[in-house]
Design a protein around this motif. Sequence first.
Motif, mmCIF file in Angstrom:
data_model
loop_
_atom_site.group_PDB
_atom_site.id
_atom_site.type_symbol
_atom_site.label_atom_id
_atom_site.label_comp_id
_atom_site.label_asym_id
_atom_site.label_seq_id
_atom_site.Cartn_x
_atom_site.Cartn_y
_atom_site.Cartn_z
ATOM 1 N N ARG A 99 0.799 -1.220 0.000
ATOM 2 C CA ARG A 99 0.000 0.000 0.000
ATOM 3 C C ARG A 99 0.832 1.270 0.000
ATOM 4 O O ARG A 99 0.417 2.292 -0.532
ATOM 5 C CB ARG A 99 -0.919 0.013 1.220
ATOM 6 N N VAL A 100 1.995 1.238 0.606
ATOM 7 C CA VAL A 100 2.787 2.449 0.805
ATOM 8 C C VAL A 100 3.915 2.499 -0.226
ATOM 9 O O VAL A 100 4.606 1.509 -0.464
ATOM 10 C CB VAL A 100 3.381 2.495 2.221
ATOM 11 N N LYS A 101 4.073 3.680 -0.852
ATOM 12 C CA LYS A 101 5.207 3.888 -1.750
ATOM 13 C C LYS A 101 5.632 5.345 -1.683
ATOM 14 O O LYS A 101 4.809 6.251 -1.530
ATOM 15 C CB LYS A 101 4.852 3.507 -3.188
ATOM 16 N N VAL A 102 6.934 5.574 -1.804
ATOM 17 C CA VAL A 102 7.519 6.906 -1.697
ATOM 18 C C VAL A 102 7.895 7.401 -3.094
ATOM 19 O O VAL A 102 8.487 6.659 -3.888
ATOM 20 C CB VAL A 102 8.752 6.888 -0.781
ATOM 21 N N PHE A 103 7.557 8.665 -3.374
ATOM 22 C CA PHE A 103 7.812 9.251 -4.685
ATOM 23 C C PHE A 103 8.614 10.545 -4.521
ATOM 24 O O PHE A 103 8.094 11.537 -4.009
ATOM 25 C CB PHE A 103 6.493 9.551 -5.405
ATOM 26 N N PRO A 104 9.886 10.562 -4.950
ATOM 27 C CA PRO A 104 10.717 11.767 -4.838
ATOM 28 C C PRO A 104 10.730 12.567 -6.144
ATOM 29 O O PRO A 104 10.357 12.067 -7.211
ATOM 30 C CB PRO A 104 12.099 11.183 -4.552
ATOM 31 N N SER A 105 11.191 13.805 -6.055
ATOM 32 C CA SER A 105 11.389 14.637 -7.241
ATOM 33 C C SER A 105 12.316 15.787 -6.885
ATOM 34 O O SER A 105 12.488 16.124 -5.702
ATOM 35 C CB SER A 105 10.059 15.179 -7.779
ATOM 36 N N PHE A 106 12.918 16.379 -7.917
ATOM 37 C CA PHE A 106 13.762 17.551 -7.684
ATOM 38 C C PHE A 106 13.779 18.401 -8.949
ATOM 39 O O PHE A 106 13.476 17.938 -10.058
ATOM 40 C CB PHE A 106 15.191 17.153 -7.293
ATOM 41 N N SER A 107 14.143 19.660 -8.787
ATOM 42 C CA SER A 107 14.319 20.574 -9.911
ATOM 43 C C SER A 107 15.408 21.578 -9.553
ATOM 44 O O SER A 107 15.656 21.865 -8.378
ATOM 45 C CB SER A 107 13.009 21.299 -10.252
#
Length: 396
Positions: A99-107
């Motif tokens: 059920r749990v998932k981590v989603f990263p991002s950067f700019s």
Amino acid sequence: VADYDFSIAENHNFHFMGGYQLFIHDYSYVSASTKNLYVNDNPSLNFTSDPLNKSNNQYAEREMMQSYFGRFNYNYKEKYLFEATVRSDESSRLSPNVRVKVFPSFSAGWNVDRESWFGGANGIVNQLKPRISWGKVGSQLGIGFYDFISQLTAGSNLQLGDVKQTYMLQGNIPASEIFWETIETRNIGLDFSMFQHKLTGSFDYFHKYNRDMLVSISLPATIGINIPKSNDGEMKTYGWEAALDYKDKIGSDFNYNVSVNVADNQNRLIQYGGGNNIVYSGINNRVEGYGLNSIWAYKADGYFQTDADVAAAPSYSKILNKAGIPGKGDIRYVDINGDGEISAGNNIVGDTGDLVYLGDINPRYQFGVNLFMSYKQFDMSVFVQGIGKRKFKPSN
């Protein structure tokens, strides 16, 4: 949501933000009906004697999703910009272990126009900012509310004697192993403005990957039950976008603005369960390794004009088994694989016989032009949009 800003030595600026989101969806209904009433003047569910005249139905769906998210921003003198975000999503539509998932991002971005050595160009170029970004987000599109749970359904189409019998059945194998689809995007871009900000523009080039897409699995009907979807799909979309905008005025009353944008993108189905490698003549919705709605056809080389041409022609029996075909005046197809017949081979990628890939029907070079003019209390706008290129397969 909570955030905090602070600076160090005036030039180093920081921003922190964190938050929590809870989404609850709860819907249900109950219905009841009856027929063959004693009287119609005062309808009531009890105004009938036969229980077979009565029916009822109940339905319910419930969903919960919670997310934790955070963002960090840093800039130095508004020249060098950096941002990073992370979010953790949990959905009740999925099995507890996935059920749990981590989603990263950067700019990151660079305001070149703020550099001291750029000062001489500021009279012409007012803003120049190259930038890059990368990020992931999750999707649960196509996943039902309770797909991971074994479910029973009532049926009543079994007749024993003169009476229909009610029974329970399990119509689907639970999808306990499906998980989040991940959408990954990579982007490089440039923003600029010139001539005292009269001319502004931007350009972006991007790659997007839909990973772990839900795919329907095909198995023989003898299995006797519906098969759950699986995360066995991947698609790549790539392209670019450009926009220009110019605004100015003539005198004190006449203002005008012209904006133009052009975009192009293509896609490729990298994987779709390993079973979508079937190719037929015409438009194919999904073929692994090619764009969606790909066109496959036989390559033509003029027409048969003489008896000698017909005598040397390959066999057409696999595509049109009819006496006298081919004949003079018929289209001459090219025997691509040189086997003496025009056919689609085994109709699979890698063995398509004489079928040739001709692209896809997806639109290319989509553009738009917007013109605005105003004079005192009067104004006029014109908008034009279109497509620069598109292939299509006409009907036979």
